[in-house]
Design an enzyme around this catalytic site. Structure first.
Site: not given
Ligand code: MOS
Length: 732
Positions: A242, A692
């Site tokens: 993450f 995301e």
């Molecule tokens: Mo992500 S926060 O670009 O691993």
């Protein structure tokens, strides 16, 4: 291969393998325990030692003295690494904090020593015997205080201003000026940061948990002052990142230093209780949003300011980024302000920027729609745009925000929502529905791969791209299979080793599109080599069903490698299409909640995401990504909150008992719809990122649903019972 003109028809468009909901090819290894995670590498011949990290007991100040005598004398202890004996360390590019603190301390639990012993238990026991004397200084830990002196940030994320915001805002028929807050959040991934380090002469190998092999290598060369060719990172399986594993962390540096000092390999995991303060987190924000609109719902003024804190030289949370792109409006301003705090370093966490910014902006849009007496979906559609609102000459490559909202409204049963809050009951429960837009940037990153055809007809792909639980293995395999006309059973994929060609890595939801495009490029070269080897005509050769077909000839692919494997390697290099066209992914997020009118208990009942994110390479793994992101969004909306001890400067709830994330029982019926879309500007794959995107919008959709259920507007996340209880409506 350069990608600087829009994609045309290519072998991927056959969609025999790409676009199919293929199960994870790494799944069997994961469920049978043969996928090796960083801490699990084991070789009994290596005589491995174990390191335990000692974290600083103050947030700011200096180490006056360290007494290591008792620890050194403890059973099994081999060596102890501290800043005093580690030699000079350089600094990596990605993080501002140093990974081995001392004598200066930059944040609480900053690693200050590694105790190395024959066993983990011995290292842990000896670590308790390290005595540290500090000169503690008063630090700054309160964002509301730091906000008063927070200043503009450097270039790159400079403030924006279009038209005359102040005048348009002042002249607006209807206006809104509200402030929203988001708390510090932790990645709280399942797998802790961990590393096994082995020196062989001047060569260092780290088996570590790392999203971006290339950033890890880059930062290691600087921190350890070593040439790249002496370094190897191995990270084939990762239990979540993450953004928290974007580059090497303290475990990697200390394992390397410990192994050098011990003359034996060292294995180090950051304990769960250390991770929260000794790795990065998503910084808290205070966001002020001002909206002005005409009676018909057209936005005339849109302003977004965000304040966040970080350690010196740390970056701000760019919570205003999406506000520059999401809605039309002639007069606009955004501003980012950064205050210095002595908390642990804030850095990237899934959808950095948009995740926080959309939690605020999309409540503001809900509030404004209500003021205008316009349905919140209609209000968003009225203000949709097909060009960059800051630059009318710059179109979006593909933007189906309205289609996402309309599709979702129909599938979710939005027509059943009662516009006035507190009007919908189901038994004792108060029911509410909420909606939010979703947006996330779709950058690309150059990505290389190597492909090898062997005499069995198997194609093996190698790239240092990682799979952090996302499905990279599978979609890379699908890409190679499609390109070479093979079934999935005839492709093999090896990832996450710095000895392989440089891939995009896993960050910024760029990985899927970029890394498969690198595989596409390498496979194009392999196709040429095969055709040449077989003496066929490049122009009309087709790869299908394990054969190469040209004119009236149909030759098994394996024939080409009869005298030895054929290897091809290439890199996709992205040109300027990303500048000519604004490339973003879009979505609509829906939530239905039920609130107990007496206890304020909040249950999420239904969730729906509609995503427009280019070609979906694998609808099964993409769906998993979005569902995971939606689950994370439930945490952001209702639970996650790193509580700051404002006297001593640390995150109090630094374990998974105190830092709450959703569990299965918290998660309701979730559904994901992908609009049928390709984006010719994104890559030969015509794909985009989706992971995301799935998070942005979720938090606000739930907060808006809570408002619709209760009439209580909570602007301070997380939305918890205590913030609702006093204001709940009278019910029968
Ligand atoms: Mo992500 S926060 O670009 O691993």
């Amino acid at each position: 291969m350069r990608f600087d003109t829009p994609a045309t028809v290519n072998p991927i468009d056959q969609l025999k393998v790409v676009g199919q909901p293929i199960e994870r090819i790494d799944g069997p290894r994961k469920v049978t325990g043969t996928a090796t995670y960083a801490y699990e590498w084991h070789d009994s011949k290596l005589n491995t030692t174990y390191g335990f990290i000692v974290g600083a007991g103050i947030a700011k100040g200096r180490i006056v003295a360290m007494d290591l005598a008792a620890a050194k004398a403890a059973p099994g202890v081999v060596t102890i690494v501290t800043a005093e004996n580690a030699g000079k360390l350089g600094k990596g590019d990605f993080l501002a904090a140093t990974l081995l603190g001392g004598p200066a301390i930059q944040h609480y639990h900053q690693a200050i020593a590694l105790v190395v012993a024959d066993s983990f238990e011995q290292a842990r026991a000896a670590a308790q015997l390290v005595r540290v004397e500090y000169a503690e200084e008063q630090g700054a830990f309160d964002l509301t205080v730091a906000k008063r002196t927070a200043g503009p940030v450097g270039s790159g994320s400079a403030d924006s201003s279009i038209g005359d915001f102040d005048r348009a805002y002042g002249d607006a028929d209807v206006s809104l000026d509200e402030t929203y807050t988001t708390p510090d959040q932790a990645h709280a991934m399942m797998e802790p940061h961990a590393t096994l380090a082995l020196w062989e002469g001047n060569n260092l190998t780290l088996w570590t948990s790392q999203q971006m092999i290339n950033w890890g290598i880059r930062d290691l060369t600087k921190i350890l002052d070593m040439p790249e060719e002496n370094l190897r990172l191995v990270s084939p399986f990762i239990g979540g990142g993450f953004g928290g594993k974007a580059t090497v962390a303290a475990d990697a540096i200390l394992a390397a230093l410990g192994a050098r000092a011990a003359g034996r390999p060292v294995k180090v995991a950051q304990t769960r209780t250390l991770m929260f303060n000794n790795t990065t987190h998503r910084p808290a924000t205070i966001q002020r949003i001002r909206l002005g609109a005409r009676r018909d719902g057209k936005i005339t003024a849109i302003g977004h300011e965000s304040w966040s804190g970080n350690i010196a030289k740390g970056l701000p949370e760019n919570a205003v980024m999406q506000t520059r792109l999401l809605y039309a409006g002639a007069n606009r301003m955004t501003a980012l302000r950064l205050g210095v705090l002595d908390l642990p370093e804030g850095s990237s966490m899934r959808a950095p920027g948009e995740a926080s910014g959309m939690m605020a902006l999309e409540i503001a849009m809900d509030e404004m729609a209500e003021k205008l007496g316009i349905d919140p979906i209609d209000f968003r559609v009225i203000n949709d745009t097909q060009v960059d609102p800051e630059n009318a000459d710059r179109p979006f490559s593909r933007r189906q925000l309205t289609e996402c909202l309309r599709t979702g409204a129909e599938k979710f049963g939005w027509a059943n929502r009662k516009p006035r809050p507190g009007q919908h009951r189901d038994g004792r429960w108060l029911i509410g529905m909420g909606v939010a837009s979703a947006i996330r940037g779709d950058g690309s990153r150059d990505s290389a791969a190597r492909v090898r055809l062997d005499s069995e007809g198997v194609v093996t792909v190698e790239t240092d791209m990682t799979d952090i639980g996302t499905g990279s293995y599978t979609i890379i395999g699908q890409t190679a299979a499609e390109m070479m006309g093979l079934p999935m059973s005839m492709v093999a994929v090896s990832l996450g080793d710095s000895r392989f060609p440089r891939g995009a890595g896993s960050a910024g939801q760029r990985g899927a599109n970029s890394s498969t495009s690198g595989v596409y490029a390498a496979c194009m070269k392999l196709r040429e080599a095969v055709v040449e080897k077989l003496g066929l005509n490049v122009r009309d050769a087709r790869f299908a069903d394990g054969h190469v077909i040209s004119g009236d000839r149909r030759i098994p692919l394996a024939e080409a490698a009869r005298d030895g494997s054929i290897v091809a390697e290439d890199m996709i290099v992205f040109g300027k299409l990303g500048e000519t066209y604004e490339q973003q992914t879009f979505g609509a997020q829906f939530a239905e909640v039920a609130i107990d009118p007496y206890t304020a208990e909040i249950r999420v009942r239904r969730m729906l995401a509609v995503c427009a994110a280019g070609r979906i390479i694998n609808p099964r793994t993409a769906r998993s990504q979005v569902i995971g992101a939606m689950t994370m969004g439930v945490g952001a909306a209702l639970m996650e909150d790193l509580v700051v001890d404002k006297r001593r400067g640390f995150f109090v709830n630094h374990d998974l008992a105190g830092y709450e994330v959703p569990v299965h029982a918290d998660i309701p019926n979730q559904d994901v719809i992908f609009l049928d879309e390709t984006d010719e500007m994104s890559s030969p794959m015509k794909a985009k990122g989706v992971s995301e995107l799935g998070l942005t919008g979720v938090g606000a959709s739930i907060a808006n649903a809570v408002y619709n259920a209760t009439g209580v507007r909570v602007r301070q996340y997380p939305v918890t019972i205590d913030k609702l209880l006093q204001q709940l409506p009278e019910v029968d």
